[in-house]
Design a protein around this motif. Structure first.
Motif, short mmCIF file in Angstrom:
data_model
loop_
_atom_site.label_atom_id
_atom_site.label_comp_id
_atom_site.label_asym_id
_atom_site.label_seq_id
_atom_site.Cartn_x
_atom_site.Cartn_y
_atom_site.Cartn_z
N SER A 40 62.87 18.74 73.09
CA SER A 40 62.46 17.39 73.46
C SER A 40 62.84 17.32 74.97
CB SER A 40 63.43 16.45 72.86
OG SER A 40 63.23 16.29 71.47
N ALA A 42 62.21 15.04 79.24
CA ALA A 42 61.34 14.52 79.97
C ALA A 42 60.36 15.34 80.60
CB ALA A 42 62.43 13.67 81.04
N ALA A 45 56.58 15.60 79.82
CA ALA A 45 55.46 14.81 80.22
C ALA A 45 54.30 15.42 80.65
CB ALA A 45 56.03 13.58 81.12
N ASP A 89 57.58 13.31 75.11
CA ASP A 89 58.48 13.97 75.43
C ASP A 89 59.13 14.81 74.28
OD1 ASP A 89 59.38 12.07 73.50
OD2 ASP A 89 61.10 11.18 74.71
#
Length: 257
Positions: A40, A42, A45, A89
């Motif tokens: 996981s 950001a 993206a 994410d």
């Protein structure tokens, strides 16, 4: 070779090569030597994987510090894996874990939740465009993620056969597919031996159906009997994927793209 025009082609497509820094957020053991992890962050993206047999590279640090640069990440020990599923994410990856595995399987089996890992790629894909008349998916436990993705593409009612080699019945995992999976157990024999015997026992009359897409992937020695099967069935190599996902005794071996 058959002169009948195929209803599908394999197209090569490229992706922008990106490197991402993410963390281990979940772990689920699907069998005693087979684990699914969720990564996981950001940085995921925009992640995408166009082909079911795609390869991405995971980078495993010695400690838990985020890489200061892409160059630092690329210097970490790394291995190639098939992306299983992903969202904005998160990214799911499955690992076959054995006693003599390298840093990737050890990390997947025992790294604390929250541990950092690098993700590179995929940088290119082989995509099925059109509709195969039938499907033949053959592999060992390292090919299960790709087999899962290909199996999800098979329409109900289309002739298909899925054959997977594992060590024992305890190593079987659930596969969502429109046909029942045939499991081969090698026991104490060399990895790939059961699949090789299976492939060598197939003749022209055993063809899965018309205009097949064939995927055959396991230990490197699967390549020769796999290509021989394509020849017996009159399948053009451009309409198939036959590759060694790993090579006995070579932890650094990487399957060709």
């Amino acid at each position: 070779m058959s002169n009948v025009k195929s209803g599908f082609v394999m197209e090569r497509r490229s992706l922008d090569l990106r490197f991402r820094s993410v963390r281990l957020s979940a772990r689920e053991w699907l069998a005693p030597a087979y684990v699914r992890v969720r990564l996981s962050g950001a940085d995921l993206a925009g992640f995408d994987s166009l082909g079911s047999d795609d390869h991405m590279r995971l980078f495993f640090p010695e400690g838990d510090a985020a890489p200061a640069s892409v160059e630092e990440m690329r210097a970490w020990p790394s291995r190639e894996y098939t992306p299983l599923a992903w969202g904005e994410d998160w990214l799911d990856v499955e690992f076959a874990v054995h006693g003599d595995d390298g840093p990737g399987a050890r990390w997947a089996a025992s790294a604390p939740l929250g541990s950092i890992v690098g993700v590179g790629g995929p940088r290119g894909s082989a995509v099925i465009v059109g509709d195969p008349g039938s499907w033949m998916l053959v592999g060992d436990e390292t090919a299960i993620p790709a087999i899962r993705r290909f199996a999800a593409m098979i329409p109900a009612g289309v002739p298909a056969r899925i054959v997977i080699e594992v060590a024992t019945a305890a190593d079987e995992v659930e596969i969502d597919a429109p046909v029942a999976v045939q499991w081969l157990h090698r026991g104490e024999a060399a990895a790939g031996s059961a699949l090789i015997a299976f492939l060598e026992g197939l003749g022209e009359a055993d063809a899965v159906g018309p205009d097949p897409f064939c995927f055959i992937a396991a230990e490197q020695q699967i390549v020769k009997p796999g290509r021989a099967l394509l020849a017996r069935w009159g399948v053009d190599v451009s309409q198939a994927v036959v590759k060694g996902y790993w090579k006995r005794g070579e932890l650094e071996y990487h399957a060709p793209h």
